[in-house]
Design a protein around this motif. Structure first.
Motif, PDB file in Angstrom:
ATOM      1  N   LEU A 153      44.015  54.385  28.371  1.00 31.49           N
ATOM      2  CA  LEU A 153      43.049  53.949  29.153  1.00 31.49           C
ATOM      3  C   LEU A 153      42.950  52.530  29.523  1.00 31.49           C
ATOM      4  CD1 LEU A 153      40.884  55.426  30.802  1.00 31.49           C
ATOM      5  CD2 LEU A 153      39.194  55.244  29.293  1.00 31.49           C
ATOM      6  N   PHE A 154      43.140  51.648  28.639  1.00 30.16           N
ATOM      7  CA  PHE A 154      43.238  50.073  28.816  1.00 30.16           C
ATOM      8  C   PHE A 154      44.465  49.500  28.537  1.00 30.16           C
ATOM      9  CE2 PHE A 154      38.808  51.552  28.246  1.00 30.16           C
ATOM     10  CZ  PHE A 154      38.021  50.907  29.276  1.00 30.16           C
ATOM     11  N   HIS A 155      44.684  48.678  29.271  1.00 29.29           N
ATOM     12  CA  HIS A 155      45.807  47.404  28.989  1.00 29.29           C
ATOM     13  C   HIS A 155      45.188  46.316  29.119  1.00 29.29           C
ATOM     14  CE1 HIS A 155      49.754  45.803  28.723  1.00 29.29           C
ATOM     15  NE2 HIS A 155      49.370  44.822  29.651  1.00 29.29           N
ATOM     16  N   VAL A 156      45.462  45.338  28.134  1.00 28.19           N
ATOM     17  CA  VAL A 156      44.797  43.946  28.095  1.00 28.19           C
ATOM     18  C   VAL A 156      45.739  42.855  28.162  1.00 28.19           C
ATOM     19  CG1 VAL A 156      43.341  42.531  26.390  1.00 28.19           C
ATOM     20  CG2 VAL A 156      43.041  44.952  26.220  1.00 28.19           C
ATOM     21  N   MET A 157      45.550  42.175  28.871  1.00 25.12           N
ATOM     22  CA  MET A 157      46.393  40.585  29.295  1.00 25.12           C
ATOM     23  C   MET A 157      45.624  39.531  29.314  1.00 25.12           C
ATOM     24  SD  MET A 157      48.375  42.161  32.619  1.00 25.12           S
ATOM     25  CE  MET A 157      49.025  40.406  32.958  1.00 25.12           C
ATOM     26  N   GLU A 158      46.123  38.489  28.401  1.00 24.92           N
ATOM     27  CA  GLU A 158      45.342  37.062  28.544  1.00 24.92           C
ATOM     28  C   GLU A 158      46.341  36.368  29.910  1.00 24.92           C
ATOM     29  OE1 GLU A 158      45.463  32.738  26.359  1.00 24.92           O
ATOM     30  OE2 GLU A 158      46.085  34.428  25.376  1.00 24.92           O
ATOM     31  N   VAL A 159      45.543  35.955  30.847  1.00 23.28           N
ATOM     32  CA  VAL A 159      46.166  35.400  32.247  1.00 23.28           C
ATOM     33  C   VAL A 159      45.579  33.933  32.482  1.00 23.28           C
ATOM     34  CG1 VAL A 159      46.477  37.722  33.046  1.00 23.28           C
ATOM     35  CG2 VAL A 159      44.433  36.237  33.710  1.00 23.28           C
ATOM     36  N   GLU A 160      46.197  33.602  33.389  1.00 23.27           N
ATOM     37  CA  GLU A 160      45.835  32.134  34.101  1.00 23.27           C
ATOM     38  C   GLU A 160      44.885  32.388  34.833  1.00 23.27           C
ATOM     39  OE1 GLU A 160      46.538  29.452  32.237  1.00 23.27           O
ATOM     40  OE2 GLU A 160      48.198  30.233  30.796  1.00 23.27           O
ATOM     41  N   CYS A 161      44.558  31.073  35.491  1.00 24.57           N
ATOM     42  CA  CYS A 161      43.421  31.034  36.771  1.00 24.57           C
ATOM     43  C   CYS A 161      43.498  32.200  37.474  1.00 24.57           C
ATOM     44  CB  CYS A 161      43.359  29.827  37.427  1.00 24.57           C
ATOM     45  SG  CYS A 161      42.046  29.640  38.322  1.00 24.57           S
ATOM     46  N   LEU A 162      42.125  33.012  37.537  1.00 23.49           N
ATOM     47  CA  LEU A 162      42.203  33.937  38.727  1.00 23.49           C
ATOM     48  C   LEU A 162      41.138  33.658  39.937  1.00 23.49           C
ATOM     49  CD1 LEU A 162      41.545  36.923  36.326  1.00 23.49           C
ATOM     50  CD2 LEU A 162      43.461  36.712  37.718  1.00 23.49           C
ATOM     51  N   GLY A 163      40.856  32.097  39.797  1.00 18.41           N
ATOM     52  CA  GLY A 163      40.253  31.889  40.991  1.00 18.41           C
ATOM     53  C   GLY A 163      38.680  32.060  41.063  1.00 18.41           C
ATOM     54  N   ALA A 164      38.153  32.111  40.217  1.00 17.85           N
ATOM     55  CA  ALA A 164      36.630  32.133  39.928  1.00 17.85           C
ATOM     56  C   ALA A 164      36.058  31.355  39.036  1.00 17.85           C
ATOM     57  CB  ALA A 164      36.222  33.813  39.699  1.00 17.85           C
ATOM     58  N   CYS A 165      36.633  30.246  38.874  1.00 15.61           N
ATOM     59  CA  CYS A 165      36.130  29.107  38.047  1.00 15.61           C
ATOM     60  C   CYS A 165      34.760  29.087  38.130  1.00 15.61           C
ATOM     61  CB  CYS A 165      36.871  27.891  38.483  1.00 15.61           C
ATOM     62  SG  CYS A 165      38.594  28.103  38.750  1.00 15.61           S
ATOM     63  N   ALA A 166      33.879  28.965  39.201  1.00  9.33           N
ATOM     64  CA  ALA A 166      32.606  28.496  39.236  1.00  9.33           C
ATOM     65  C   ALA A 166      31.799  29.765  38.592  1.00  9.33           C
ATOM     66  CB  ALA A 166      32.077  28.696  40.868  1.00  9.33           C
ATOM     67  N   ASN A 167      32.306  31.035  38.282  1.00 11.76           N
ATOM     68  CA  ASN A 167      31.595  31.993  37.671  1.00 11.76           C
ATOM     69  C   ASN A 167      32.310  32.227  36.415  1.00 11.76           C
ATOM     70  OD1 ASN A 167      30.872  32.075  40.179  1.00 11.76           O
ATOM     71  ND2 ASN A 167      30.428  34.205  40.283  1.00 11.76           N
ATOM     72  N   ALA A 168      32.727  31.330  35.664  1.00  5.06           N
ATOM     73  CA  ALA A 168      33.649  31.584  34.396  1.00  5.06           C
ATOM     74  C   ALA A 168      32.506  31.800  33.240  1.00  5.06           C
ATOM     75  CB  ALA A 168      34.222  30.083  33.870  1.00  5.06           C
ATOM     76  N   PRO A 169      32.938  32.331  32.004  1.00  4.93           N
ATOM     77  CA  PRO A 169      33.974  33.085  32.240  1.00  4.93           C
ATOM     78  C   PRO A 169      34.160  34.422  32.884  1.00  4.93           C
ATOM     79  CG  PRO A 169      32.703  33.615  30.224  1.00  4.93           C
ATOM     80  CD  PRO A 169      31.908  32.664  31.013  1.00  4.93           C
ATOM     81  N   MET A 170      35.177  35.023  32.973  1.00 10.61           N
ATOM     82  CA  MET A 170      35.412  36.244  33.890  1.00 10.61           C
ATOM     83  C   MET A 170      36.697  36.889  33.456  1.00 10.61           C
ATOM     84  SD  MET A 170      38.143  35.737  36.002  1.00 10.61           S
ATOM     85  CE  MET A 170      37.706  36.929  37.258  1.00 10.61           C
ATOM     86  N   ILE A 171      36.625  38.075  33.930  1.00 15.31           N
ATOM     87  CA  ILE A 171      37.752  39.084  33.703  1.00 15.31           C
ATOM     88  C   ILE A 171      37.967  39.746  34.889  1.00 15.31           C
ATOM     89  CG2 ILE A 171      37.366  39.458  31.106  1.00 15.31           C
ATOM     90  CD1 ILE A 171      36.595  42.326  31.780  1.00 15.31           C
ATOM     91  N   GLN A 172      39.341  40.122  35.249  1.00 12.83           N
ATOM     92  CA  GLN A 172      39.529  40.893  36.339  1.00 12.83           C
ATOM     93  C   GLN A 172      40.079  42.259  35.750  1.00 12.83           C
ATOM     94  OE1 GLN A 172      42.505  39.549  39.261  1.00 12.83           O
ATOM     95  NE2 GLN A 172      42.711  41.426  40.162  1.00 12.83           N
ATOM     96  N   VAL A 173      39.503  43.455  36.314  1.00 18.40           N
ATOM     97  CA  VAL A 173      39.840  44.617  35.854  1.00 18.40           C
ATOM     98  C   VAL A 173      40.602  45.335  37.145  1.00 18.40           C
ATOM     99  CG1 VAL A 173      39.526  47.030  34.886  1.00 18.40           C
ATOM    100  CG2 VAL A 173      37.992  45.054  34.063  1.00 18.40           C
ATOM    101  N   ASN A 174      41.730  45.738  37.250  1.00 13.89           N
ATOM    102  CA  ASN A 174      42.551  46.312  38.281  1.00 13.89           C
ATOM    103  C   ASN A 174      42.093  45.170  39.556  1.00 13.89           C
ATOM    104  OD1 ASN A 174      43.449  48.259  36.818  1.00 13.89           O
ATOM    105  ND2 ASN A 174      42.228  49.760  37.674  1.00 13.89           N
TER     106      ASN A 174
END
Length: 269
Positions: free
Chosen positions: A170-191
């Protein structure tokens, strides 16, 4: 001047020390970041061979025709990223070798040129991954706002380390670099969706909702509107005056007309 230099030197030393500590912490996870896409070399698997059948659906061939209208005929290769993205979505979140070869054929590109794009961009997953791709940002703004706490929460709650998949697929986990939502940190992207202004508790809630087939609230999880500050809206309060791009309105109108026509045909069936 001498005191200013001393203060400046002390500040630089402090920044270097703090940054080096964070770098050590990040280096421990470097291999996990790479494992979502795997090696830059293709590794045969039973489900991912050059001979594995792949073709776009009729619906996606329609999307391809729309995409290719954006580019001059002598620059067809400019469509490589959107076509690879379309193929990945059709395959459920990953990109098989045969799909890359199909894209190369459609765009009249050498397959190697397509492989170069697919191996360069981390958005393309060349091995099968879970249904929900949980990408945790740990770049500087998220890092100082608790990005590693969020990563640790995700790993513990799902029982899998960054770069891995849960046993149920059901889930895959990644540690990634900037996703462009710096003003709303911390954040995750799911799909395709962003979940922002997270705490360990709200992160668990998002994951639990996905696991239970619910649709989590997208965007900030602390109640604020988008990335609006605590003072509320302070600018851009009126309707934009223009100038506008008329050709974009024409394209939108054509797209709406095509969708309306497709719905009418479905209704007739």
């Amino acid at each position: 001047l001498h005191q200013g230099m001393l203060r400046s030197s002390a500040l630089r030393a402090f920044v270097r020390q703090g940054w080096s500590q964070q770098c050590v912490r990040k280096d421990l996870k470097t291999t996990a970041k790479l494992s979502a896409t795997g090696s830059v070399q293709h590794i045969d698997a039973d489900y991912n061979l050059e001979t594995t059948p792949f073709d776009f659906t009729d619906e996606n061939y329609g999307e391809i025709r729309k995409i290719m209208k954006r580019y001059p005929s002598n620059y067809k290769s400019s469509g490589v990223i959107p076509l690879l993205d379309l193929a990945q979505r059709q395959c459920g979140g990953w990109l098989p070798l045969s799909a890359m070869n199909k894209v190369a054929k459609i765009l009249d590109m050498p397959p190697m040129r397509v492989y170069e794009v697919a191996t360069f961009y981390t958005m393309f997953n060349r091995t099968k991954i879970g249904k929900y791709n949980v990408q945790v940002c740990t770049t500087t703004p998220c890092m100082v706002r608790g990005g590693y706490d969020i990563l640790e929460t995700v790993e513990k709650h799902l029982g899998v380390k960054a770069g891995g998949d849960t046993a149920d697929g059901l889930f895959h986990v990644m540690e990634v670099e900037c996703l462009g939502a710096c003003a709303n940190a911390p954040m995750i992207q799911v799909n395709d969706e962003f979940y922002e202004d997270l705490t360990p508790e709200t992160t668990k809630q998002v994951l639990d909702d996905l696991k239970n087939g619910k649709t989590p609230k997208v965007g900030p999880q602390n109640g604020r509107l988008k990335c609006m500050g605590i003072q509320g809206k302070t600018c851009l309060k009126g309707k934009p005056r223009g100038p506008f791009a008329p050709h974009l309105e024409t394209l939108d109108a054509e797209e709406k007309a095509e969708k309306k026509s497709a719905k009418s045909k479905e209704a007739e069936k």
